[in-house]
Design an enzyme around this catalytic site. Structure first.
Site, PDB file in Angstrom:
ATOM      1  N   THR A  15       0.806  -1.151  -0.015  1.00 24.99           N
ATOM      2  CA  THR A  15      -0.117   0.071   0.020  1.00 24.99           C
ATOM      3  C   THR A  15       0.746   1.250  -0.055  1.00 24.99           C
ATOM      4  OG1 THR A  15      -1.580  -1.368   1.191  1.00 24.99           O
ATOM      5  CG2 THR A  15      -1.905   1.261   1.305  1.00 24.99           C
ATOM      6  N   LYS A 107       7.857   1.288  12.016  1.00 19.93           N
ATOM      7  CA  LYS A 107       8.095   1.755  13.485  1.00 19.93           C
ATOM      8  C   LYS A 107       8.486   0.592  14.332  1.00 19.93           C
ATOM      9  CE  LYS A 107       3.516   0.117  14.293  1.00 19.93           C
ATOM     10  NZ  LYS A 107       2.882   0.073  12.945  1.00 19.93           N
ATOM     11  N   GLU A 131      10.317   9.898   9.189  1.00 20.75           N
ATOM     12  CA  GLU A 131       9.233  10.297   9.624  1.00 20.75           C
ATOM     13  C   GLU A 131       7.690   9.648   9.488  1.00 20.75           C
ATOM     14  OE1 GLU A 131       8.871  14.160  10.293  1.00 20.75           O
ATOM     15  OE2 GLU A 131       7.143  13.127  11.207  1.00 20.75           O
ATOM     16  N   VAL A 134       5.648   6.887  12.522  1.00 22.26           N
ATOM     17  CA  VAL A 134       4.833   7.407  13.539  1.00 22.26           C
ATOM     18  C   VAL A 134       3.781   8.332  12.795  1.00 22.26           C
ATOM     19  CG1 VAL A 134       4.285   8.213  15.799  1.00 22.26           C
ATOM     20  CG2 VAL A 134       6.453   7.236  15.154  1.00 22.26           C
ATOM     21  N   GLY A 189      -8.686  -1.014   6.086  1.00 24.38           N
ATOM     22  CA  GLY A 189      -7.272  -1.261   5.875  1.00 24.38           C
ATOM     23  C   GLY A 189      -6.057  -0.574   6.747  1.00 24.38           C
ATOM     24  N   GLU A 192      -3.551  -3.456  11.983  1.00 20.98           N
ATOM     25  CA  GLU A 192      -2.388  -4.171  11.838  1.00 20.98           C
ATOM     26  C   GLU A 192      -2.904  -5.539  11.322  1.00 20.98           C
ATOM     27  OE1 GLU A 192       1.040  -2.752  12.781  1.00 20.98           O
ATOM     28  OE2 GLU A 192      -0.469  -1.497  12.113  1.00 20.98           O
ATOM     29  N   ASP A 203       0.917  -1.235  19.208  1.00 20.70           N
ATOM     30  CA  ASP A 203       1.348  -0.547  18.272  1.00 20.70           C
ATOM     31  C   ASP A 203       1.459   0.850  18.795  1.00 20.70           C
ATOM     32  OD1 ASP A 203       1.146   0.399  15.179  1.00 20.70           O
ATOM     33  OD2 ASP A 203      -0.351   1.577  15.988  1.00 20.70           O
ATOM     34  N   LYS A 207       5.031   3.130  19.026  1.00 14.50           N
ATOM     35  CA  LYS A 207       5.197   4.639  18.421  1.00 14.50           C
ATOM     36  C   LYS A 207       5.596   5.334  19.611  1.00 14.50           C
ATOM     37  CE  LYS A 207       1.726   3.953  14.915  1.00 14.50           C
ATOM     38  NZ  LYS A 207       0.126   3.622  14.751  1.00 14.50           N
ATOM     39  N   GLY A 341      -2.466   5.021   5.833  1.00 15.61           N
ATOM     40  CA  GLY A 341      -3.137   5.423   4.379  1.00 15.61           C
ATOM     41  C   GLY A 341      -1.901   5.407   3.233  1.00 15.61           C
TER      42      GLY A 341
END
Ligand code: HSE
Length: 467
Positions: A15, A107, A131, A134, A189, A192, A203, A207, A341
């Site tokens: 993705t 991450k 960058e 997270v 989507g 995880e 998760d 982060k 995304g």
């Protein structure tokens, strides 16, 4: 001499990888102008060359052999988007050995091995940009590393997991049940691969390792964070929370609790002149404006919490993410946007790529490095401070409130709000909110309550964060 074209190797075309290709095509002219060179994707590592892709890429760019990219001397930058820790670590290490700059959105890798990889990059005169690791498209790494670099950061508080925020928003605003909201989050989507990592707070904790490391200039490991997920949050808690003026959010919180004032810094020895107090002192808030450089202690946690509906983070809904930062010069700032995304995450990856290309040609990125981190101590869970929300079932008979108040009072816990809405078959549902208290005192009071004969069931215990 500055290169006119910089060649890039992409590891992964899922993705985010497809998003990167699309963005490079969509805004190519502006991106190349800002980078000061033409950016060209030379090779893309994929597992299956035949799979249908979400971006138009020439088939001859695809390879299943990582060495074709990692050992190609014409490639100056690799973008790692395969995820997972082991394989990504191996590829990044090899890329650094072959003198390539690295960009990653990984991450888990940056949280567990980032400091070592960054040290290796520094040793080689290279850099790793992360960058996108997270907060997807929200700029967080650069602001913490550079833009807020003059501040002593007192507190960071974030909604940094879109899946749990989506579930809690759907439960709160639409009365949806937990499982249906989770299924929707997965279909969209942003969950995880194993949604347990979202739901259990893992998760968000990874982060927080990255963000707290930068905010407090120290190395933070997963084990340093107290983690609790959103399992067990019930529609009734969401309902009561709103009635009391709160939303329920999964929060990732990092605070630096200033060293006690007595432990003054002695410039002659470079050490604290008094031994560090064992128990946390809220009076010594991090808001000290003095010039002390004595490191404080870090209180780091991820857990669901009631948050006043008036707090800026309470308006962060559905899959959106945000980070609220308090610095001793800037005051309060908040970063908000899409935490995942294809194109939002690609936005961060390609910004890193522009920096990397400028660095290759002009050596522009040479700011604060993780290698400059100071070791700091961590506040144990029992010494954290929060207010608490409790929902319980009790016999509806004289003296029940009195026994609850006594149990709390004996442990020095002060009550802020009490609510009793209904009584069915002689059993009343009671909701209590305490004032802020040290966790160990609250747990002792809870022990007493559980032994009180009139209390039939303890349904929920949640923290309340007021600021
Ligand atoms: N599963 C993550 C989330 C995706 O829900 O926020 C981005 O890390």
């Amino acid at each position: 001499m500055a290169k006119k074209t910089v060649q890039v190797g992409l590891l992964g075309l899922g993705t985010v990888g497809a998003g990167v290709c699309r963005l490079l095509q969509m805004n190519s002219e502006q991106i190349n102008r800002r980078a000061g060179a033409r950016i060209e994707i030379k090779k893309i590592l994929v597992r299956d060359k035949k799979r249908k892709r979400e971006a138009a890429v020439a088939p001859q760019l695809l390879t299943t052999d990582p060495q074709e990219i990692l050992r190609d001397p014409a490639i100056d930058v690799i973008i790692e988007l395969i995820g997972g820790v082991q394989e990504a670590h191996t590829h990044i290490t090899e890329a650094l050995r072959h003198k390539k700059f690295v960009i990653t959105a990984n991450k888990d890798l940056m949280a567990t091995a980032g400091a070592d990889l960054l040290a290796l990059a520094r040793e080689k005169g290279l850099n790793i940009y992360y960058e996108a690791s997270v907060g997807g498209g929200i700029p967080l790494i650069r602001p913490l590393k550079y833009s807020l670099g003059a501040n002593r950061i007192e507190r960071i508080m974030g909604i940094i997991n879109g899946t749990t925020n989506y579930i809690l928003t759907k439960m709160s605003l639409e009365g949806m049940d937990f499982d249906t909201a989770l299924a929707e989050a997965q279909a969209k989507g942003f969950a995880e691969q194993d949604p347990a990592n979202d739901l259990e707070g893992t998760d968000a904790a990874y982060k927080l390792c990255i963000l707290a490391g930068l905010a407090f200039n120290s190395r933070v490991r997963f084990e340093d964070i107290h983690v609790q997920g959103i399992g067990g949050i019930n529609q009734r808690d969401v309902f009561y929370a709103r009635e009391l003026g709160f939303g329920i959010k999964l929060l990732a919180i990092g605070e630096e609790i200033a060293a006690p004032a007595a432990a003054a810094f002695d410039p002659a020895t470079g050490a604290a002149s008094a031994s560090e107090a064992e128990s946390d002192s809220r009076s010594g808030s991090a808001a000290s404006s003095g010039p002390s450089t004595l490191p404080g202690r870090l209180a780091l946690r991820v857990h669901p919490a009631l948050l006043p509906l008036t707090h800026p983070l309470a308006s962060v809904l559905y899959e959106n993410n945000a980070l609220f930062v308090v610095g001793n010069a800037v005051g309060e700032v908040m970063f908000y946007g899409a935490g995942a995304g294809a194109l939002p995450t690609a936005s961060s990856v390609v910004a890193d790529l522009i920096d990397a290309v400028r660095n290759i040609n002009h050596e522009v990125e040479n700011g604060i490095m993780e290698a400059d981190f100071q070791p700091k101590k961590f506040v144990p869970k029992e010494a954290l401070f929060s207010a608490f929300y409790l929902r319980l079932q009790a016999k509806d008979e004289p003296g029940v409130f009195a026994s609850l108040a006594t149990a709390f009072g004996q442990e020095g816990v002060s009550l802020d709000m009490i609510l009793q809405k209904r009584s069915i078959a002689g059993i009343a549902e009671i909701v209590l909110v305490t004032h802020e208290v040290e966790e160990k005192n609250f747990n002792r009071a809870l022990g007493r309550i559980q032994k009180t004969p009139a209390i039939k069931e303890l349904n929920s215990v949640l923290r309340v964060i007021g600021k």
